[in-house]
Write a protein that holds these residues in place. Sequence first.
Motif, PDB file in Angstrom:
ATOM      1  N   ILE A   1       0.969  -1.544   0.045  1.00  0.00           N
ATOM      2  CA  ILE A   1       0.385   0.192  -0.548  1.00  0.00           C
ATOM      3  C   ILE A   1       0.890   1.318  -0.343  1.00  0.00           C
ATOM      4  CG2 ILE A   1      -1.318   1.284   1.089  1.00  0.00           C
ATOM      5  CD1 ILE A   1      -2.773  -1.101   2.343  1.00  0.00           C
ATOM      6  N   CYS A   2       1.922   0.998   0.627  1.00  0.00           N
ATOM      7  CA  CYS A   2       2.415   2.272   1.004  1.00  0.00           C
ATOM      8  C   CYS A   2       3.603   2.875  -0.230  1.00  0.00           C
ATOM      9  CB  CYS A   2       3.903   2.702   2.004  1.00  0.00           C
ATOM     10  SG  CYS A   2       2.663   2.228   3.818  1.00  0.00           S
ATOM     11  N   THR A   3       4.236   1.437  -1.190  1.00  0.00           N
ATOM     12  CA  THR A   3       5.253   1.958  -1.551  1.00  0.00           C
ATOM     13  C   THR A   3       4.078   2.272  -2.994  1.00  0.00           C
ATOM     14  OG1 THR A   3       4.855  -0.677  -1.932  1.00  0.00           O
ATOM     15  CG2 THR A   3       6.573   0.405  -1.364  1.00  0.00           C
ATOM     16  N   LEU A   4       3.335   1.275  -3.517  1.00  0.00           N
ATOM     17  CA  LEU A   4       2.252   1.572  -4.833  1.00  0.00           C
ATOM     18  C   LEU A   4       1.528   3.028  -4.301  1.00  0.00           C
ATOM     19  CD1 LEU A   4       0.524  -1.510  -5.863  1.00  0.00           C
ATOM     20  CD2 LEU A   4       1.999  -0.362  -7.095  1.00  0.00           C
ATOM     21  N   GLY A   5       1.211   3.079  -3.685  1.00  0.00           N
ATOM     22  CA  GLY A   5       0.750   4.600  -3.102  1.00  0.00           C
ATOM     23  C   GLY A   5       1.751   5.765  -3.342  1.00  0.00           C
TER      24      GLY A   5
ATOM     25  N   ALA B   1       2.221   6.016  -7.038  1.00  0.00           N
ATOM     26  CA  ALA B   1       0.970   6.363  -8.172  1.00  0.00           C
ATOM     27  C   ALA B   1       0.878   7.987  -7.947  1.00  0.00           C
ATOM     28  CB  ALA B   1      -0.476   6.029  -7.217  1.00  0.00           C
ATOM     29  N   VAL B   2       1.803   8.556  -6.987  1.00  0.00           N
ATOM     30  CA  VAL B   2       1.523   9.974  -6.862  1.00  0.00           C
ATOM     31  C   VAL B   2       2.699  10.284  -7.802  1.00  0.00           C
ATOM     32  CG1 VAL B   2       2.077  11.990  -5.439  1.00  0.00           C
ATOM     33  CG2 VAL B   2       0.417  10.015  -5.346  1.00  0.00           C
TER      34      VAL B   2
ATOM     35  N   VAL C   1      -8.206  -1.151  -6.088  1.00  0.00           N
ATOM     36  CA  VAL C   1      -7.818  -0.038  -6.911  1.00  0.00           C
ATOM     37  C   VAL C   1      -6.230   0.308  -6.540  1.00  0.00           C
ATOM     38  CG1 VAL C   1      -7.921   2.735  -5.934  1.00  0.00           C
ATOM     39  CG2 VAL C   1      -9.833   1.398  -5.257  1.00  0.00           C
ATOM     40  N   LEU C   2      -5.732  -0.536  -5.855  1.00  0.00           N
ATOM     41  CA  LEU C   2      -3.560  -0.513  -6.294  1.00  0.00           C
ATOM     42  C   LEU C   2      -3.572  -1.391  -7.733  1.00  0.00           C
ATOM     43  CD1 LEU C   2      -3.052  -1.520  -2.836  1.00  0.00           C
ATOM     44  CD2 LEU C   2      -2.592   0.275  -3.309  1.00  0.00           C
ATOM     45  N   LEU C   3      -4.744  -2.098  -7.703  1.00  0.00           N
ATOM     46  CA  LEU C   3      -4.227  -2.891  -9.368  1.00  0.00           C
ATOM     47  C   LEU C   3      -4.289  -2.050 -10.725  1.00  0.00           C
ATOM     48  CD1 LEU C   3      -5.926  -6.434  -9.105  1.00  0.00           C
ATOM     49  CD2 LEU C   3      -3.520  -6.290  -9.105  1.00  0.00           C
TER      50      LEU C   3
END
Length: 506
Positions: free
Chosen positions: A186-190, A193-194, A281-283
């Motif tokens: 969650i932290c790395t993909l978040g 994503a930004v 959503v992360l996908l």
Amino acid sequence: MVATVALGLLAVRGRGGLSGGGGGIAEWSVGGRSLGTVFIWVLMAGEGYTSFSYLGAAGWGYNYGAPVMYVAAYMSCGYAVGYVVGPMLWDYARRHGLVGITDMVSHRYGRPWLGAAVAVLATVFLLPYIQLQITGMGVVVSTVTYGAVSLEWAYFIAFAVTTGFVVVSGLRGSAWVSVLKDVLVICTLGFLAVYVPQHYFGGYGELFERLTAERPQWLTLPGAGSGEGGRGELGVGWFASTTVLNALTVVIFPTTVAGYLGARSADALRRNAILLPAYNVLLFVPMLLGMAALFVVPGLTGAESNLALFKLVVDFLPAWAVGVIGVAAALSSIVPMAVFMLVIGTMWGRSVLSLVPRWSSGERQKLASQVVVVAAGTIALVMTYTAPNTLVRLSLVSYEGMAQLVPMLLLGLVWRRLTMAAAVCGLAAGVAVVCGLVFTGNDPVWGVNAGMVALAVNLAVALTVTWLGPREGAGEGDGRPDEEVLARDPLPGDQNEVPYVVSVRG
């Protein structure tokens, strides 16, 4: 990796110790049926979020674009199906002391040898997933260490770490490690994503403007690469049929069922089915970043395209950030690989080796299962080194082949009229059709997923044999009542599980 092993081993504190001697096979294989909503959520999300999410999803986004969205579509639909199916399978297994799909098949049709046959077939379809996770972790570790760790050593690390805690702590250890994995994912993909759209394009608006102007075919079905190797057939028919097929299959996939059976209650599964789609959503992040890589690292071909996401970050982020992202991706291989190995061990310990009298007791079944875990992982590791293309080719048919168990298991658990002969004939026909279509390069066929065509043949054969054969319920001479043979849906909120029986007669 050290933290991963330590966390997996800590999961067994107070439950038989690190020797693994307590709790029996139910504690080891399904967590003692005591996992709550949070652990079930991270465990099942971990099974769905594999190294494919970092490598394959980005690679598909890079090569084809929009067709990759089928992953988010089928997983969300599968969770909706699981809202109904999950509690039924959980209750059926709890009432009869079962720990997997092969147990359920044996009990439903009253034939232990049938459960053993299904175990062998399922193992053939699951081994490629272990090999693919080993390969995926090897690629990730080698890439994020700038080549300092070779592929060969990374493969062995994946095998050693996963086997180390699975043999000792079973499903509970996988759930604990999933917590660490989910935090990192969650932290790395978040962050990515930004960071990536802002760093390379100035934001998502500019990224999509450039995609629309320069790569419009990546944003519509059938996506890019039309006419290349049949990929031009990845249109609406393929997308819809694949979504339906995979949504039905994922709920009876042995690893998914292991998650179901580990739940503390049916309500925990229902809450889990509501919460899981949020994880999808992360996908979208690796899918979109794979398309963004078209402009940053153009010209990737073949297997190299699977590194599209990592090529965006390895050269432009500090080494410590690359390391954290690499660990998240590596754990996305380890967690599902652990559950695959666990499920194979459980199936063989309960349904195959248990047919031998000396291995029929509960503790011996657990020991046999643990031995099979090591054996399955070793086979996948050796084939990764010596014959990687063998299992990769087999992986083409794995999911579509597993789909052929849907009538035997799901239909059989709600329809008493389905006979053993009908279920076996349907399964054989479905597997034959899907292997024939896939290995001759006819997938998709007429724009439809080959697995869906095979499943239709499977169902038609099963129904035909049922209607033309003797009307004898679950099997020849089977006089058990419906309550013993069929699955039921435990009422929501009723912890005493006072159910109604689903019984549809021919």
